[in-house]
Design a protein around this motif. Structure first.
Motif, PDB file in Angstrom:
ATOM      1  N   ASP A 163       0.801  -1.226   0.000  1.00  0.00           N
ATOM      2  CA  ASP A 163       0.000   0.000   0.000  1.00  0.00           C
ATOM      3  C   ASP A 163       0.831   1.272   0.000  1.00  0.00           C
ATOM      4  N   GLU A 164       1.940   1.262   0.731  1.00  0.00           N
ATOM      5  CA  GLU A 164       2.633   2.523   0.967  1.00  0.00           C
ATOM      6  C   GLU A 164       3.970   2.630   0.240  1.00  0.00           C
ATOM      7  N   THR A 165       4.414   1.548  -0.398  1.00  0.00           N
ATOM      8  CA  THR A 165       5.679   1.654  -1.129  1.00  0.00           C
ATOM      9  C   THR A 165       5.426   1.300  -2.589  1.00  0.00           C
ATOM     10  N   LEU A 166       6.496   1.403  -3.362  1.00  0.00           N
ATOM     11  CA  LEU A 166       6.374   1.106  -4.796  1.00  0.00           C
ATOM     12  C   LEU A 166       6.555  -0.376  -5.077  1.00  0.00           C
ATOM     13  N   PHE A 167       6.390  -1.210  -4.042  1.00  0.00           N
ATOM     14  CA  PHE A 167       6.708  -2.625  -4.203  1.00  0.00           C
ATOM     15  C   PHE A 167       5.976  -3.259  -5.386  1.00  0.00           C
ATOM     16  N   ALA A 168       4.671  -2.982  -5.513  1.00  0.00           N
ATOM     17  CA  ALA A 168       3.905  -3.573  -6.617  1.00  0.00           C
ATOM     18  C   ALA A 168       4.491  -3.138  -7.958  1.00  0.00           C
ATOM     19  N   ARG A 169       4.937  -1.895  -8.003  1.00  0.00           N
ATOM     20  CA  ARG A 169       5.522  -1.381  -9.230  1.00  0.00           C
ATOM     21  C   ARG A 169       6.831  -2.118  -9.557  1.00  0.00           C
ATOM     22  N   TRP A 170       7.653  -2.355  -8.520  1.00  0.00           N
ATOM     23  CA  TRP A 170       8.916  -3.074  -8.744  1.00  0.00           C
ATOM     24  C   TRP A 170       8.653  -4.480  -9.249  1.00  0.00           C
ATOM     25  N   LEU A 171       7.623  -5.080  -8.666  1.00  0.00           N
ATOM     26  CA  LEU A 171       7.244  -6.433  -9.073  1.00  0.00           C
ATOM     27  C   LEU A 171       6.883  -6.429 -10.559  1.00  0.00           C
ATOM     28  N   LEU A 172       6.064  -5.453 -10.926  1.00  0.00           N
ATOM     29  CA  LEU A 172       5.643  -5.338 -12.324  1.00  0.00           C
ATOM     30  C   LEU A 172       6.853  -5.081 -13.224  1.00  0.00           C
ATOM     31  N   ASN A 173       7.733  -4.154 -12.800  1.00  0.00           N
ATOM     32  CA  ASN A 173       8.936  -3.871 -13.588  1.00  0.00           C
ATOM     33  C   ASN A 173       9.733  -5.143 -13.843  1.00  0.00           C
ATOM     34  N   SER A 174       9.926  -5.921 -12.766  1.00  0.00           N
ATOM     35  CA  SER A 174      10.707  -7.145 -12.906  1.00  0.00           C
ATOM     36  C   SER A 174      10.047  -8.110 -13.881  1.00  0.00           C
ATOM     37  N   LEU A 175       8.726  -8.211 -13.801  1.00  0.00           N
ATOM     38  CA  LEU A 175       8.027  -9.120 -14.709  1.00  0.00           C
ATOM     39  C   LEU A 175       8.184  -8.661 -16.151  1.00  0.00           C
ATOM     40  N   VAL A 176       8.032  -7.362 -16.392  1.00  0.00           N
ATOM     41  CA  VAL A 176       8.146  -6.845 -17.759  1.00  0.00           C
ATOM     42  C   VAL A 176       9.564  -7.051 -18.276  1.00  0.00           C
ATOM     43  N   ILE A 177      10.550  -6.688 -17.455  1.00  0.00           N
ATOM     44  CA  ILE A 177      11.950  -6.858 -17.866  1.00  0.00           C
ATOM     45  C   ILE A 177      12.207  -8.335 -18.186  1.00  0.00           C
ATOM     46  N   GLY A 178      11.790  -9.204 -17.258  1.00  0.00           N
ATOM     47  CA  GLY A 178      12.009 -10.634 -17.445  1.00  0.00           C
ATOM     48  C   GLY A 178      11.373 -11.134 -18.734  1.00  0.00           C
ATOM     49  N   ALA A 179      10.114 -10.745 -18.988  1.00  0.00           N
ATOM     50  CA  ALA A 179       9.417 -11.233 -20.178  1.00  0.00           C
ATOM     51  C   ALA A 179      10.124 -10.768 -21.451  1.00  0.00           C
TER      52      ALA A 179
END
Lengths: 281, 269
Positions: free
Chosen positions: A67-83
């Motif tokens: 809720d309060e950090t960009l964690f979800a965004r980092w997760l998404l970034n990693s998935l996009v980079i990985g894909a």
């Protein structure tokens, strides 16, 4: 009687040693888990027993993380980079591995060893030149720089892995297909690719986890928080000044570690074969 | 046909041309300056200490671990899965967990030692704040990260030895140690060498453990080449000096790799 006792003693010593190794290896992960579930007042009290909950466990750190950090965004970034890196790697490493496998004689072997040696060029040697390239392409501070850079180590590794696999497919299969009217390319697509699906799946998983594990390039190229992949974000962004958000950091590390750990454990044997196989024969 | 290979080569080649450019600009002056800096010499020493210390520790742990896992026992699969964790999980995240375990105030290691009565709270070591202890910490974390890999490599080597070779040796009267040192060790030497190449190269050039655990400190006590190159080249923006520092890794890597490859060849013939 004495013999049986001695045997039991040896058994005990053996399992004791095994247990010691397991604790040595896995304790930091247990530590991540328990820290991430403890309330702050429990964590920051030096008189509490650190190995277990002194207050009821809480999911507060996980909630805060999402809720309060960009964690979800980092997760998404990693998935996009990985894909993206997986796609680039497959498109290049499959034909490369195949041609290396079918190249006979000295040149093929030399190329193979050359690829093997590119493993050994460390990121810490290349990050400065690569950072110039990234800057000149205007990609600094963007996760796309990682999409550009990661294939430099995933492609050699995966070509090497695939080369070993393709060598086990008999050439006769393609020759038969060509006799039956296939073009060499058609034979490759229709015969070799379906046969190598397990190897290709392995490559997909390894490429993906390699991008998740990478740290040096991410650290070098990216400084804005919203572009960070998960490893970098968790390791550097959950610290405000001198204050470490240990509960959140451990929760984040745990979430990012679990899928990688499972994937590697499933494919470990092939990974070892990939590293050692071609070199030792 | 070799497009991807060329792409990889292209990257590595263009990488080197940038080094070359900065070379041409300043000649060897960068290197001379770097070498004259006492901090750099300390860094170089640290790098060797860090690499060989953690490799040695990792190999010993690896040999013992492999020895344990060689024997089938119930739950071996699970034990192996747990033991390889340090190697497969992203090192940056594991290092952060270690940093928390070494925390100056809330260190679980200190807590345990206090609880066992080994030390008192007032004399609890500040792991990452003391130059010597900080070096021990980075070496331990790195050995911890490397030993599962060593175990797996040892296992791969030992299981590849045909059982009848070992049986024949046993029949001929070779005892446990003799089998271990005169049969098994020479036979797994090539694969061990490969493992060691990776271990040495990755450790020698790594910066993530040092960066996260100690940030090179206290007062450069744990600074290693990769980290120093990063600090100078990226953080301070002095690319040419950073590159010069990083390039010091090259001859060492080169000799390690060439030496080991030749060694493997010789054994194979």
């Amino acid at each position: 009687m004495l013999n049986a006792l001695g045997k039991a003693g040896r058994e005990g010593a053996f399992f004791g040693a095994v247990a010691l190794f397991v604790i040595l290896a896995a304790f930091p992960f247990y530590w991540m888990l328990i820290t991430s579930l403890k309330s702050n007042s429990d964590l920051y009290n030096v008189t509490n027993i650190p190995f277990w909950f002194n207050e009821p466990p809480t999911f507060e750190h996980f909630r805060y993380l999402f809720d309060e950090t960009l964690f979800a965004r980092w997760l998404l970034n990693s998935l996009v980079i990985g894909a993206c890196v997986v796609a680039i790697t497959l498109v290049t490493a499959v034909p490369a591995g195949y041609s290396l496998a079918r190249l006979t004689g000295r040149s093929g072997e030399a190329l193979g060893i050359g690829i093997f040696l590119t493993y050994l060029v460390p990121p810490t040697l290349l990050f400065l030149p690569l950072s110039r390239i990234v800057a000149e392409l205007g990609l600094q501070n963007s996760m796309w720089s990682l999409v550009l850079v990661y294939p430099t180590f995933t492609i050699p590794f995966c070509s090497w892995l695939l080369m070993g696999f393709f060598k086990t497919i008999p050439v006769e299969i393609e020759e038969a297909a060509i006799v039956d009217g296939c073009s060499p390319f058609g034979a490759f697509i229709k015969m070799v690719i379906p046969l190598s699906l397990p190897a290709i799946l392995t490559v997909v998983i390894f490429t993906f986890t390699l991008t998740l594990q990478e740290f040096v390039y991410a650290l070098t190229f990216i400084s804005s928080s919203d572009q960070k992949p998960i490893t970098l974000g968790v390791a550097t962004d959950l610290i405000r000044g001198d204050i470490f958000f240990w509960g959140e950091i451990m929760a984040g590390a745990l979430i990012a570690s679990i899928p990688v750990a499972i994937a590697y454990n499933l494919f470990l044997d092939r990974f070892i074969a990939g590293i050692t196989g071609g070199a030792v024969k | 046909m070799g497009v991807p290979f060329l792409l990889a080569v292209y990257y590595s080649v263009s990488a080197y041309t940038i080094y070359d450019q900065s070379w041409r600009f300043v000649g060897l002056a960068n290197f001379a300056q770097v070498v004259r800096n006492p901090v750099f010499l300390e860094t170089l020493g640290n790098t060797f200490l860090f690499t060989f210390g953690s490799q040695f520790l990792g190999l010993i742990l690896g040999k013992f671990g492999a020895f344990l896992l060689l024997r089938p026992f119930p739950g071996r699969g699970l034990v192996r899965a747990l033991i390889v964790l340090p190697w497969v999980v992203p090192i940056a995240l594991a290092t952060v967990a270690w940093q928390w375990m070494f925390d100056s105030l809330y260190s679980v290691i200190n807590w345990t030692m206090i609880a066992l009565g080994i030390i008192s709270r007032s004399e609890a070591p500040n792991w990452l704040g003391n130059p010597h202890l900080a070096m021990v910490c980075v070496i331990v974390v790195n050995a911890w990260r490397f030993f599962p890999f060593a175990i797996v490599i040892f296992l791969a080597g030992i299981t590849a030895i045909p059982q009848d070779v070992i049986d024949a040796a046993t029949v001929d009267g070779a005892g446990f140690w003799r089998r271990n040192y005169q049969i098994i060790l020479p036979m797994i030497l090539p694969i061990m060498t490969i493992g060691l190449i990776f271990g040495v190269v990755f450790t020698f050039t790594d910066l993530s453990v040092v960066f996260l655990l100690t940030n090179g400190g206290p007062v450069n006590a744990t600074s290693v080449l990769g980290f120093e190159g990063f600090q100078v080249g990226i953080v301070s923006g002095d690319v040419s000096h950073g590159a010069a520092i990083s390039l010091f890794m090259l001859p060492v890597l080169f000799f390690v790799v060439i030496g080991m490859l030749r060694f493997i060849r010789r054994r194979e013939i």
